[in-house]
Motif scaffolding. Structure first.
Motif, PDB file in Angstrom:
ATOM      1  N   VAL A  17       0.756  -1.122   0.143  1.00  0.00           N
ATOM      2  CA  VAL A  17       0.096   0.010  -0.037  1.00  0.00           C
ATOM      3  C   VAL A  17       0.809   1.345  -0.072  1.00  0.00           C
ATOM      4  CG1 VAL A  17      -1.722   1.306   1.290  1.00  0.00           C
ATOM      5  CG2 VAL A  17      -1.792  -1.205   1.127  1.00  0.00           C
ATOM      6  N   VAL A  18       0.341   2.366  -0.899  1.00  0.00           N
ATOM      7  CA  VAL A  18       1.165   3.602  -0.855  1.00  0.00           C
ATOM      8  C   VAL A  18       0.303   4.687  -0.570  1.00  0.00           C
ATOM      9  CG1 VAL A  18       2.854   2.630  -2.450  1.00  0.00           C
ATOM     10  CG2 VAL A  18       0.917   3.638  -3.236  1.00  0.00           C
ATOM     11  N   THR A  19       0.685   5.772  -0.240  1.00  0.00           N
ATOM     12  CA  THR A  19      -0.149   6.925   0.293  1.00  0.00           C
ATOM     13  C   THR A  19       0.467   7.979  -1.081  1.00  0.00           C
ATOM     14  OG1 THR A  19      -0.265   6.505   2.209  1.00  0.00           O
ATOM     15  CG2 THR A  19      -0.701   8.861   1.639  1.00  0.00           C
ATOM     16  N   LEU A  20      -0.604   8.440  -1.916  1.00  0.00           N
ATOM     17  CA  LEU A  20      -0.369   9.584  -3.058  1.00  0.00           C
ATOM     18  C   LEU A  20      -0.661  10.813  -2.597  1.00  0.00           C
ATOM     19  CD1 LEU A  20      -1.785   7.871  -6.394  1.00  0.00           C
ATOM     20  CD2 LEU A  20       0.661   7.915  -5.263  1.00  0.00           C
ATOM     21  N   ASN A  21       0.255  11.843  -2.701  1.00  0.00           N
ATOM     22  CA  ASN A  21       0.044  13.117  -2.233  1.00  0.00           C
ATOM     23  C   ASN A  21      -0.183  13.922  -3.453  1.00  0.00           C
ATOM     24  OD1 ASN A  21       0.803  13.171   0.675  1.00  0.00           O
ATOM     25  ND2 ASN A  21       2.876  12.795  -0.184  1.00  0.00           N
ATOM     26  N   LEU A  22      -1.519  14.363  -3.624  1.00  0.00           N
ATOM     27  CA  LEU A  22      -2.220  14.743  -4.907  1.00  0.00           C
ATOM     28  C   LEU A  22      -1.804  16.219  -4.954  1.00  0.00           C
ATOM     29  CD1 LEU A  22      -5.519  13.015  -5.071  1.00  0.00           C
ATOM     30  CD2 LEU A  22      -3.530  12.247  -6.149  1.00  0.00           C
ATOM     31  N   ASP A  23      -1.925  16.770  -6.215  1.00  0.00           N
ATOM     32  CA  ASP A  23      -1.768  18.180  -6.420  1.00  0.00           C
ATOM     33  C   ASP A  23      -2.410  19.148  -5.719  1.00  0.00           C
ATOM     34  OD1 ASP A  23       0.377  17.772  -8.252  1.00  0.00           O
ATOM     35  OD2 ASP A  23      -0.979  17.722 -10.068  1.00  0.00           O
ATOM     36  N   ASP A  24      -3.674  18.872  -5.210  1.00  0.00           N
ATOM     37  CA  ASP A  24      -4.562  19.664  -4.500  1.00  0.00           C
ATOM     38  C   ASP A  24      -4.361  19.511  -2.825  1.00  0.00           C
ATOM     39  OD1 ASP A  24      -5.619  16.987  -3.639  1.00  0.00           O
ATOM     40  OD2 ASP A  24      -7.499  17.510  -4.639  1.00  0.00           O
ATOM     41  N   GLY A  25      -3.194  18.641  -2.441  1.00  0.00           N
ATOM     42  CA  GLY A  25      -2.991  18.637  -1.340  1.00  0.00           C
ATOM     43  C   GLY A  25      -3.619  17.456  -0.469  1.00  0.00           C
ATOM     44  N   VAL A  45       0.317   0.325 -11.769  1.00  0.00           N
ATOM     45  CA  VAL A  45      -1.356   0.473 -11.632  1.00  0.00           C
ATOM     46  C   VAL A  45      -1.709   0.419 -10.073  1.00  0.00           C
ATOM     47  CG1 VAL A  45      -3.550  -0.684 -12.407  1.00  0.00           C
ATOM     48  CG2 VAL A  45      -1.720  -0.601 -13.825  1.00  0.00           C
ATOM     49  N   LEU A  46      -2.287   1.552  -9.785  1.00  0.00           N
ATOM     50  CA  LEU A  46      -2.738   1.550  -8.446  1.00  0.00           C
ATOM     51  C   LEU A  46      -4.162   1.553  -8.216  1.00  0.00           C
ATOM     52  CD1 LEU A  46      -0.360   4.593  -7.579  1.00  0.00           C
ATOM     53  CD2 LEU A  46       0.022   2.284  -7.175  1.00  0.00           C
ATOM     54  N   LEU A  47      -4.719   0.861  -7.184  1.00  0.00           N
ATOM     55  CA  LEU A  47      -6.002   0.710  -6.953  1.00  0.00           C
ATOM     56  C   LEU A  47      -6.587   1.638  -5.897  1.00  0.00           C
ATOM     57  CD1 LEU A  47      -8.791  -0.734  -7.420  1.00  0.00           C
ATOM     58  CD2 LEU A  47      -8.115  -2.431  -5.490  1.00  0.00           C
ATOM     59  N   GLY A  59     -14.126   0.062  -9.043  1.00  0.00           N
ATOM     60  CA  GLY A  59     -12.995  -0.437  -9.748  1.00  0.00           C
ATOM     61  C   GLY A  59     -12.080   0.421 -10.278  1.00  0.00           C
ATOM     62  N   GLU A  60     -12.306   1.750 -10.062  1.00  0.00           N
ATOM     63  CA  GLU A  60     -11.243   2.646 -10.597  1.00  0.00           C
ATOM     64  C   GLU A  60      -9.726   2.454 -10.111  1.00  0.00           C
ATOM     65  OE1 GLU A  60     -10.957   7.678 -10.341  1.00  0.00           O
ATOM     66  OE2 GLU A  60     -11.817   6.622  -8.901  1.00  0.00           O
ATOM     67  N   VAL A  61      -8.990   2.510 -11.241  1.00  0.00           N
ATOM     68  CA  VAL A  61      -7.521   2.437 -11.038  1.00  0.00           C
ATOM     69  C   VAL A  61      -6.886   3.714 -11.624  1.00  0.00           C
ATOM     70  CG1 VAL A  61      -7.512  -0.151 -10.978  1.00  0.00           C
ATOM     71  CG2 VAL A  61      -7.124   1.105 -13.282  1.00  0.00           C
ATOM     72  N   TYR A  62      -5.545   3.958 -10.965  1.00  0.00           N
ATOM     73  CA  TYR A  62      -4.699   5.019 -11.507  1.00  0.00           C
ATOM     74  C   TYR A  62      -3.461   4.339 -11.948  1.00  0.00           C
ATOM     75  CZ  TYR A  62      -7.102   7.976  -7.819  1.00  0.00           C
ATOM     76  OH  TYR A  62      -8.005   8.478  -7.015  1.00  0.00           O
ATOM     77  N   ILE A  63      -3.010   4.789 -13.137  1.00  0.00           N
ATOM     78  CA  ILE A  63      -2.087   4.276 -13.868  1.00  0.00           C
ATOM     79  C   ILE A  63      -1.058   5.337 -14.043  1.00  0.00           C
ATOM     80  CG2 ILE A  63      -1.268   3.124 -16.039  1.00  0.00           C
ATOM     81  CD1 ILE A  63      -3.968   2.180 -16.474  1.00  0.00           C
ATOM     82  N   TYR A  64       0.271   5.017 -13.793  1.00  0.00           N
ATOM     83  CA  TYR A  64       1.313   6.204 -13.724  1.00  0.00           C
ATOM     84  C   TYR A  64       2.597   5.513 -14.725  1.00  0.00           C
ATOM     85  CZ  TYR A  64      -1.115   8.999 -10.365  1.00  0.00           C
ATOM     86  OH  TYR A  64      -1.947   9.901  -9.717  1.00  0.00           O
ATOM     87  N   ARG A  65       3.402   6.424 -15.246  1.00  0.00           N
ATOM     88  CA  ARG A  65       4.971   6.255 -15.659  1.00  0.00           C
ATOM     89  C   ARG A  65       5.581   5.676 -14.190  1.00  0.00           C
ATOM     90  NH1 ARG A  65       7.737   9.444 -20.076  1.00  0.00           N
ATOM     91  NH2 ARG A  65       6.404   8.664 -21.674  1.00  0.00           N
ATOM     92  N   TYR A  66       6.366   4.833 -14.081  1.00  0.00           N
ATOM     93  CA  TYR A  66       6.948   4.304 -13.024  1.00  0.00           C
ATOM     94  C   TYR A  66       8.371   4.435 -13.034  1.00  0.00           C
ATOM     95  CZ  TYR A  66       8.491   1.457  -9.153  1.00  0.00           C
ATOM     96  OH  TYR A  66       9.119   1.051  -7.898  1.00  0.00           O
TER      97      TYR A  66
END
Length: 103
Positions: A17-25, A45-47, A59-66
């Motif tokens: 599990v990871v915690t993402l810090n989004l642009d909006d804080g 791919v993050l759930l 079931g939304e996922v986030y996909i980023y370059r890693y």
């Protein structure tokens, strides 16, 4: 998400599990579903999880370059082009779509 921002990993849990810090804080906790590559580029791919640590119902996922730097520290970057995102989404569906449907 800020470019090349490192995220903390919770090693106490069975799922990574990871915690993402989004642009909006704001922050969002996500489970890492997979990391895969297309050519020379890795993708993650993050759930997103809800406040109880459960999978989001739609079931939304986030996909980023890693990326990993020379010390092995992870970082993420947004996928900028529609063509790249379409190719990455198709690869994810090809590799993992069936296993996600079975759960």
């Amino acid at each position: 998400m800020n470019e090349n921002e490192v995220f903390p990993v919770d090693n106490e849990d069975d799922d990574v599990v990871v915690t993402l810090n989004l642009d909006d804080g704001s922050e969002v906790t996500c489970e890492i579903l997979t990391i895969f590559d297309i050519g020379e580029q890795d993708y993650i791919v993050l759930l997103p999880l809800d406040e109880n640590g459960e999978e989001n119902p739609d079931g939304e996922v986030y996909i980023y370059r890693y990326f990993e730097d020379e010390t092995g520290a992870p970082s993420l970057d947004n996928i900028e082009s529609d063509e790249e995102y379409a190719a990455v989404s198709a690869k994810f569906d090809e590799l993992y779509g069936e296993s996600l449907d079975e759960e």
